[in-house]
Design an enzyme around this catalytic site. Structure first.
Site, PDB file in Angstrom:
ATOM      1  N   ASP A  42      19.736 -19.955   2.309  1.00  0.00           N
ATOM      2  CA  ASP A  42      18.297 -19.749   2.115  1.00  0.00           C
ATOM      3  C   ASP A  42      17.705 -19.132   3.380  1.00  0.00           C
ATOM      4  O   ASP A  42      18.184 -19.371   4.490  1.00  0.00           O
ATOM      5  CB  ASP A  42      17.590 -21.073   1.802  1.00  0.00           C
ATOM      6  CG  ASP A  42      16.271 -20.861   1.058  1.00  0.00           C
ATOM      7  OD1 ASP A  42      16.240 -21.088  -0.162  1.00  0.00           O
ATOM      8  OD2 ASP A  42      15.283 -20.436   1.705  1.00  0.00           O
ATOM      9  N   ASP A  68      19.137 -14.173   5.286  1.00  0.00           N
ATOM     10  CA  ASP A  68      18.345 -13.301   4.419  1.00  0.00           C
ATOM     11  C   ASP A  68      19.321 -12.499   3.551  1.00  0.00           C
ATOM     12  O   ASP A  68      20.185 -11.786   4.087  1.00  0.00           O
ATOM     13  CB  ASP A  68      17.514 -12.363   5.318  1.00  0.00           C
ATOM     14  CG  ASP A  68      16.599 -11.443   4.524  1.00  0.00           C
ATOM     15  OD1 ASP A  68      16.798 -11.290   3.303  1.00  0.00           O
ATOM     16  OD2 ASP A  68      15.694 -10.856   5.150  1.00  0.00           O
ATOM     17  N   VAL A  69      19.185 -12.567   2.235  1.00  0.00           N
ATOM     18  CA  VAL A  69      20.112 -11.827   1.357  1.00  0.00           C
ATOM     19  C   VAL A  69      20.015 -10.314   1.544  1.00  0.00           C
ATOM     20  O   VAL A  69      20.931  -9.586   1.178  1.00  0.00           O
ATOM     21  CB  VAL A  69      19.919 -12.147  -0.147  1.00  0.00           C
ATOM     22  CG1 VAL A  69      20.369 -13.546  -0.493  1.00  0.00           C
ATOM     23  CG2 VAL A  69      18.492 -11.879  -0.593  1.00  0.00           C
ATOM     24  N   TYR A 161       8.380  -6.330  -8.947  1.00  0.00           N
ATOM     25  CA  TYR A 161       9.125  -7.465  -9.510  1.00  0.00           C
ATOM     26  C   TYR A 161       9.749  -7.065 -10.848  1.00  0.00           C
ATOM     27  O   TYR A 161      10.957  -7.217 -11.052  1.00  0.00           O
ATOM     28  CB  TYR A 161       8.173  -8.650  -9.676  1.00  0.00           C
ATOM     29  CG  TYR A 161       8.831  -9.941 -10.112  1.00  0.00           C
ATOM     30  CD1 TYR A 161       9.649 -10.666  -9.244  1.00  0.00           C
ATOM     31  CD2 TYR A 161       8.621 -10.460 -11.392  1.00  0.00           C
ATOM     32  CE1 TYR A 161      10.237 -11.865  -9.646  1.00  0.00           C
ATOM     33  CE2 TYR A 161       9.206 -11.658 -11.793  1.00  0.00           C
ATOM     34  CZ  TYR A 161      10.006 -12.351 -10.916  1.00  0.00           C
ATOM     35  OH  TYR A 161      10.588 -13.537 -11.315  1.00  0.00           O
ATOM     36  N   LYS A 165      13.736  -6.702 -11.581  1.00  0.00           N
ATOM     37  CA  LYS A 165      14.319  -7.636 -12.545  1.00  0.00           C
ATOM     38  C   LYS A 165      14.959  -6.872 -13.714  1.00  0.00           C
ATOM     39  O   LYS A 165      15.958  -7.309 -14.270  1.00  0.00           O
ATOM     40  CB  LYS A 165      13.257  -8.628 -13.035  1.00  0.00           C
ATOM     41  CG  LYS A 165      12.802  -9.608 -11.946  1.00  0.00           C
ATOM     42  CD  LYS A 165      13.955 -10.448 -11.439  1.00  0.00           C
ATOM     43  CE  LYS A 165      13.554 -11.481 -10.422  1.00  0.00           C
ATOM     44  NZ  LYS A 165      14.687 -12.283  -9.932  1.00  0.00           N
ATOM     45  N   THR A 196       7.978 -23.930 -11.421  1.00  0.00           N
ATOM     46  CA  THR A 196       8.712 -24.143 -10.168  1.00  0.00           C
ATOM     47  C   THR A 196       7.734 -24.051  -9.000  1.00  0.00           C
ATOM     48  O   THR A 196       6.606 -23.563  -9.156  1.00  0.00           O
ATOM     49  CB  THR A 196       9.811 -23.065  -9.969  1.00  0.00           C
ATOM     50  OG1 THR A 196       9.165 -21.803  -9.768  1.00  0.00           O
ATOM     51  CG2 THR A 196      10.765 -22.977 -11.139  1.00  0.00           C
TER      52      THR A 196
HETATM   53  N1  NAD Z   1       9.740 -19.717 -11.652  1.00  0.00           N
HETATM   54  C1  NAD Z   1       9.675 -18.880 -12.678  1.00  0.00           C
HETATM   55  O1  NAD Z   1       8.785 -18.965 -13.557  1.00  0.00           O
HETATM   56  C2  NAD Z   1      10.682 -17.798 -12.800  1.00  0.00           C
HETATM   57  C3  NAD Z   1      10.676 -17.029 -13.954  1.00  0.00           C
HETATM   58  C4  NAD Z   1      11.605 -16.010 -14.073  1.00  0.00           C
HETATM   59  C5  NAD Z   1      12.519 -15.798 -13.062  1.00  0.00           C
HETATM   60  N2  NAD Z   1      12.500 -16.557 -11.944  1.00  0.00           N
HETATM   61  C6  NAD Z   1      13.465 -16.247 -10.899  1.00  0.00           C
HETATM   62  O2  NAD Z   1      14.139 -17.415 -10.455  1.00  0.00           O
HETATM   63  C7  NAD Z   1      14.508 -17.236  -9.088  1.00  0.00           C
HETATM   64  C8  NAD Z   1      14.067 -18.408  -8.250  1.00  0.00           C
HETATM   65  O3  NAD Z   1      12.699 -18.616  -8.447  1.00  0.00           O
HETATM   66  P1  NAD Z   1      11.999 -19.994  -8.048  1.00  0.00           P
HETATM   67  O4  NAD Z   1      10.731 -20.009  -8.822  1.00  0.00           O
HETATM   68  O5  NAD Z   1      12.947 -21.103  -8.204  1.00  0.00           O
HETATM   69  O6  NAD Z   1      11.657 -19.712  -6.511  1.00  0.00           O
HETATM   70  P2  NAD Z   1      11.474 -20.661  -5.227  1.00  0.00           P
HETATM   71  O7  NAD Z   1      10.514 -19.912  -4.415  1.00  0.00           O
HETATM   72  O8  NAD Z   1      11.143 -22.051  -5.623  1.00  0.00           O
HETATM   73  O9  NAD Z   1      12.876 -20.627  -4.539  1.00  0.00           O
HETATM   74  C9  NAD Z   1      13.397 -19.457  -4.021  1.00  0.00           C
HETATM   75  C10 NAD Z   1      14.083 -19.728  -2.676  1.00  0.00           C
HETATM   76  O10 NAD Z   1      14.527 -18.452  -2.228  1.00  0.00           O
HETATM   77  C11 NAD Z   1      14.354 -18.395  -0.830  1.00  0.00           C
HETATM   78  N3  NAD Z   1      14.299 -17.005  -0.405  1.00  0.00           N
HETATM   79  C12 NAD Z   1      13.259 -16.131  -0.522  1.00  0.00           C
HETATM   80  N4  NAD Z   1      13.574 -14.951   0.005  1.00  0.00           N
HETATM   81  C13 NAD Z   1      14.856 -15.056   0.461  1.00  0.00           C
HETATM   82  C14 NAD Z   1      15.741 -14.162   1.115  1.00  0.00           C
HETATM   83  N5  NAD Z   1      15.373 -12.919   1.402  1.00  0.00           N
HETATM   84  N6  NAD Z   1      16.989 -14.609   1.426  1.00  0.00           N
HETATM   85  C15 NAD Z   1      17.377 -15.868   1.151  1.00  0.00           C
HETATM   86  N7  NAD Z   1      16.558 -16.766   0.548  1.00  0.00           N
HETATM   87  C16 NAD Z   1      15.315 -16.360   0.196  1.00  0.00           C
HETATM   88  C17 NAD Z   1      13.066 -19.144  -0.577  1.00  0.00           C
HETATM   89  O11 NAD Z   1      12.993 -19.575   0.778  1.00  0.00           O
HETATM   90  C18 NAD Z   1      13.149 -20.282  -1.582  1.00  0.00           C
HETATM   91  O12 NAD Z   1      13.723 -21.438  -0.990  1.00  0.00           O
HETATM   92  C19 NAD Z   1      13.900 -15.902  -8.653  1.00  0.00           C
HETATM   93  O13 NAD Z   1      14.855 -14.869  -8.747  1.00  0.00           O
HETATM   94  C20 NAD Z   1      12.802 -15.681  -9.667  1.00  0.00           C
HETATM   95  O14 NAD Z   1      12.494 -14.312  -9.825  1.00  0.00           O
HETATM   96  C21 NAD Z   1      11.604 -17.547 -11.784  1.00  0.00           C
END
Ligand code: NAD
Length: 265
Positions: A42, A68-69, A161, A165, A196
């Site tokens: 993370d 960082d990814v 986004y 995606k 989330t």
């Molecule tokens: N929550 C939703 O409604 C939803 C819907 C569709 C898709 N998604 C996808 O699910 C995935 C996770 O979403 P979430 O809501 O659980 O997010 P979140 O923000 O709760 O968790 C994401 C984590 O990624 C980390 N992060 C951010 N940038 C980073 C980087 N450059 N390198 C490494 N780590 C990094 C953050 O620190 C965080 O801990 C994402 O790809 C999001 O697009 C979420």
């Protein structure tokens, strides 16, 4: 029966940006509960550590790594650390995704490039580093987290986004076919409206604390099943795709949205 016994999983974005369960955090814990050893990467070191603590607290094994990814060197470091610690990589769960609001005429070039780097190039970098390991093993499962925003306009203007995606679908299909005869599978999960910490954070920023309950009610109402999903719905789908039960599933797009995208409006 545990479904991922003996497997090793790298989970990116394995923390959560606030209290509660993000998709990556739930996936890391769900994989561990099924017997996998985890590398939790993370951007936020503390968030990665918190996930590792949760896994350790349940008797599992988890290495927390800050990185960082979008940074090729950081990704290479994570892959090397995983091999050093566990000797193999069976599952790559590409969960990181960031939302930067704005339509085409509004988003600044730096923000556009950052969204592409994090949401798309990050997946390319992890796959580039992990695929040779999986191919040498003759086995592996890659799960890329997209969004229903990649196939439908959900009413929000966040073109970077949606674009990234959507691109993840083509990216994952390409990997699935490249690797189809090498024992490596690649699939996409498309979550819909999930509750989330990332979403809570975004809604709080847009509407303020006072309107959150009403906004949550409206989000529930939009979903054909009458409620938004949560991180465990995504994590359980990921466990299936990561497991040998999905041995004949590759290049698939698993929509986890309570029926949202079946609707015409
Ligand atoms: N929550 C939703 O409604 C939803 C819907 C569709 C898709 N998604 C996808 O699910 C995935 C996770 O979403 P979430 O809501 O659980 O997010 P979140 O923000 O709760 O968790 C994401 C984590 O990624 C980390 N992060 C951010 N940038 C980073 C980087 N450059 N390198 C490494 N780590 C990094 C953050 O620190 C965080 O801990 C994402 O790809 C999001 O697009 C979420």
């Amino acid at each position: 029966m545990v479904r991922l016994e003996g497997k090793v999983a790298i989970v990116t974005g394995a923390g959560s940006i606030g209290p509660g369960w993000g998709n990556g955090k739930a996936a890391a814990v769900a994989f561990a509960r099924q017997g996998a050893r985890i590398v939790a990467m993370d951007l936020d070191a503390e968030a990665a550590r918190e996930t590792a603590d949760l896994v350790h607290g349940e008797g599992g094994s988890c290495l927390a790594i800050q990185g960082d990814v979008a940074d090729a060197a950081a990704v290479a470091h994570v892959v090397a650390a995983c091999r050093d610690a566990y000797g193999r990589i069976d599952i790559l769960h590409n969960n990181v995704g960031i939302i930067i609001p704005g339509g085409a005429a509004e988003i600044a070039p730096d923000d556009w490039n950052r969204a592409l780097s994090v949401n798309l190039t990050g997946m390319y970098l992890t796959c580039r580093s992990v695929l040779p390991v999986m191919e040498a093993q003759g086995a592996g499962a890659i799960i890329n987290v997209s969004s229903t925003a990649g196939i439908r306009h959900l009413g929000f203007n966040y073109i970077s986004y949606s674009t990234t995606k959507g691109a993840i679908l083509a990216f994952t299909r390409s990997i699935a076919l490249e690797c189809a005869r090498r024992g490596v599978r690649a699939n996409t999960i498309l979550p819909g409206l999930m509750d989330t910490p990332m979403v809570q954070h975004a809604l709080r920023g847009e509407y303020g604390e006072a309107d959150l309950l009403e906004i949550a009610r409206q989000r529930d109402e939009r979903c054909p099943m009458g409620f938004t999903g949560n991180a465990w719905d995504v994590a359980h789908a990921a466990v299936f795709l990561a497991s040998d039960e999905a041995r004949y599933v590759t290049g698939a797009e698993l929509v986890v949205d309570g029926g949202l995208t079946c609707r015409s409006a």
